[in-house]
Design an enzyme around this catalytic site. Structure first.
Site, short mmCIF file in Angstrom:
data_model
loop_
_atom_site.label_atom_id
_atom_site.label_comp_id
_atom_site.label_asym_id
_atom_site.label_seq_id
_atom_site.Cartn_x
_atom_site.Cartn_y
_atom_site.Cartn_z
N ALA A 140 -25.35 -57.15 -1.96
CA ALA A 140 -25.64 -58.42 -2.73
C ALA A 140 -25.73 -58.47 -4.40
O ALA A 140 -25.47 -57.38 -4.86
CB ALA A 140 -27.35 -58.35 -2.26
N GLN B 106 -27.67 -58.90 -6.43
CA GLN B 106 -28.80 -58.05 -7.23
C GLN B 106 -29.19 -56.74 -6.31
O GLN B 106 -30.40 -56.40 -6.34
CB GLN B 106 -30.17 -58.93 -7.31
CG GLN B 106 -30.01 -60.00 -8.30
CD GLN B 106 -30.02 -59.12 -9.83
OE1 GLN B 106 -30.42 -58.02 -10.05
NE2 GLN B 106 -29.52 -59.96 -10.83
N SER B 107 -28.13 -56.05 -6.11
CA SER B 107 -28.40 -54.80 -5.13
C SER B 107 -28.67 -53.63 -6.07
O SER B 107 -27.96 -53.23 -7.08
CB SER B 107 -26.72 -54.46 -4.47
OG SER B 107 -26.95 -53.16 -4.27
N ASN B 108 -29.74 -53.12 -5.79
CA ASN B 108 -30.30 -51.80 -6.34
C ASN B 108 -29.28 -50.69 -5.68
O ASN B 108 -29.10 -49.62 -6.73
CB ASN B 108 -31.64 -51.54 -5.93
CG ASN B 108 -32.46 -52.48 -6.12
OD1 ASN B 108 -32.68 -52.80 -7.54
ND2 ASN B 108 -33.17 -53.26 -5.11
N MET C 267 -25.97 -50.75 -5.56
CA MET C 267 -24.61 -50.84 -6.45
C MET C 267 -25.01 -50.56 -7.74
O MET C 267 -24.18 -49.65 -8.61
CB MET C 267 -24.35 -52.08 -6.44
CG MET C 267 -23.60 -52.58 -5.16
SD MET C 267 -22.40 -53.71 -5.10
CE MET C 267 -23.27 -55.18 -5.63
#
Ligand SMILES: *Cc1c(COP(=O)(O)O)cnc(C)c1O
Length: 346
Positions: A81, A83-85, A87
């Site tokens: 996503a 806002q992926s934590n 990534m």
């Protein structure tokens, strides 16, 4: 022998890069406990794992990064996503190792503003030096994985050795191994004087956290109930996912069948309209955590798992006199991307 040492006898053949600052503390939440009026609520502070601002991805990436190093990778490719934590933490780990990093942003949350696409985790991704591209189809895990595989091929053609990080249900569940370590850590904290718990509540998304905690506890002889709060799929789909990833993890470490089907518990009453989209109970949890415990929860994951903890307490699933441990999995940077949307109808 500590539970972590016992676990090591199963995990030590797998390469690992230490990232998380552990053990994370277990703390009481007295004001929230009083407001909810049921069991004693405690928090395992995995928002405090340190690396790249903390959260559950620091533990999850330890074995994935170990595998990337062992594969001789010079580049990390990740899809997730916007806002992926995951990534964001992977981008930081790549930077630390001197690997290049490319992130594919899946547009899973419709109708978000400019801040969502540039602030929070996205800003940190850029500061860690990652390059990015966008994948437009919202909820199609297989297509997103196929698309990142094409990008990998392009880099291979240029002489790079990319390592792919995807979170589909059929991916090798290396992330769950990091949460098996967390399960051992909790049991060691109990052995060290923390009174025992009656239940633990975790978020259930990719299910790496849920599977790791459940498999870790059962493998180490604990029958502590594990309640998974759905953050992406309904309870039926998530239950299947937790079961199938448990099988993959058991195979990966060669421990035989450990997790029984009836031990997999998923609740979707706090999922709201879907991934990354809040509902009344999400906004209530954000307000209660901030105002009663001085603790920030994010609208995608931790507000929902906390709302589930509160909701199960109010519903009498957890009762007065019991001790319930909620796992805070981090997600702080997303707060700055969601901005006013965090506050709901307040
Ligand atoms: C990724 C994430 C989760 C979900 O964990 P899974 O292991 O993917 O189920 C929960 N909370 C935060 C803050 C996360 O970043």
């Amino acid at each position: 022998m500590s539970k972590l040492d016992e676990l090591e006898t199963h995990l030590s053949p797998l390469p690992r890069m230490a990232l998380a600052a552990v053990p994370t503390p277990i703390e009481a939440m007295p004001r929230l406990t009083e407001a909810v009026g049921g069991p004693s609520l405690l928090v395992k502070r995995d928002d405090m794992t340190g690396f790249a601002t903390g959260g559950n991805k620091a533990r999850q990436l330890e074995y994935s990064m170990g595998a990337a190093i062992a594969a001789g990778a010079d580049m990390l490719l990740v899809t997730g996503a916007v806002q992926s934590n995951y990534m964001r933490t992977a981008a930081a780990a790549a930077a630390k190792l001197g690997m290049a990093c490319h992130l594919q942003f899946e547009n899973r949350v419709p109708g978000m503003d400019a801040g969502y696409h540039s602030n929070g985790n996205v800003l940190l991704d850029r500061l860690y030096g990652a390059t990015t591209s966008t994948f437009p189809v919202g909820e199609d895990e297989a297509a997103a994985d196929a698309s990142i595989a094409v990008i990998a091929e392009e880099h291979r053609a240029k002489g790079r050795t990319p390592y792919l990080l995807t979170l589909s249900a059929d991916t090798k569940p290396l992330g769950a191994l990091g949460y098996m370590r967390c399960a051992a850590e909790i049991l060691d904290q109990i052995a060290g004087g923390e009174p025992a718990f009656d239940a633990i509540v975790v978020p259930s998304g990719s299910a790496a956290t849920h599977v790791g905690i459940l498999l870790g506890l059962r493998l180490l002889g604990s029958d502590l109930p594990v309640h998974g709060i759905c953050v992406r799929r309904d309870a039926a789909a998530q239950t299947d996912r937790v079961k199938s990833i448990s099988r993959l993890a058991e195979t990966l470490i060669g421990c035989g069948r450990v997790v029984e089907d009836d031990q997999v518990i998923c609740h979707d009453d706090w999922l709201g309209p879907g991934y990354g989209r809040g509902t009344e109970s999400t906004f209530e949890a954000i307000a209660l955590a901030g105002r009663l415990e001085g603790m920030i929860v994010d609208p995608v994951y931790t507000a929902k798992s906390l709302a589930g903890t509160i909701g199960l307490s109010r519903a009498g699933v957890f009762t007065k006199g019991q001790r319930v441990l909620w796992l805070h999995t981090g997600g702080l940077p997303a707060v700055f991307a969601y901005g006013d949307k965090m506050i709901g109808h307040d």
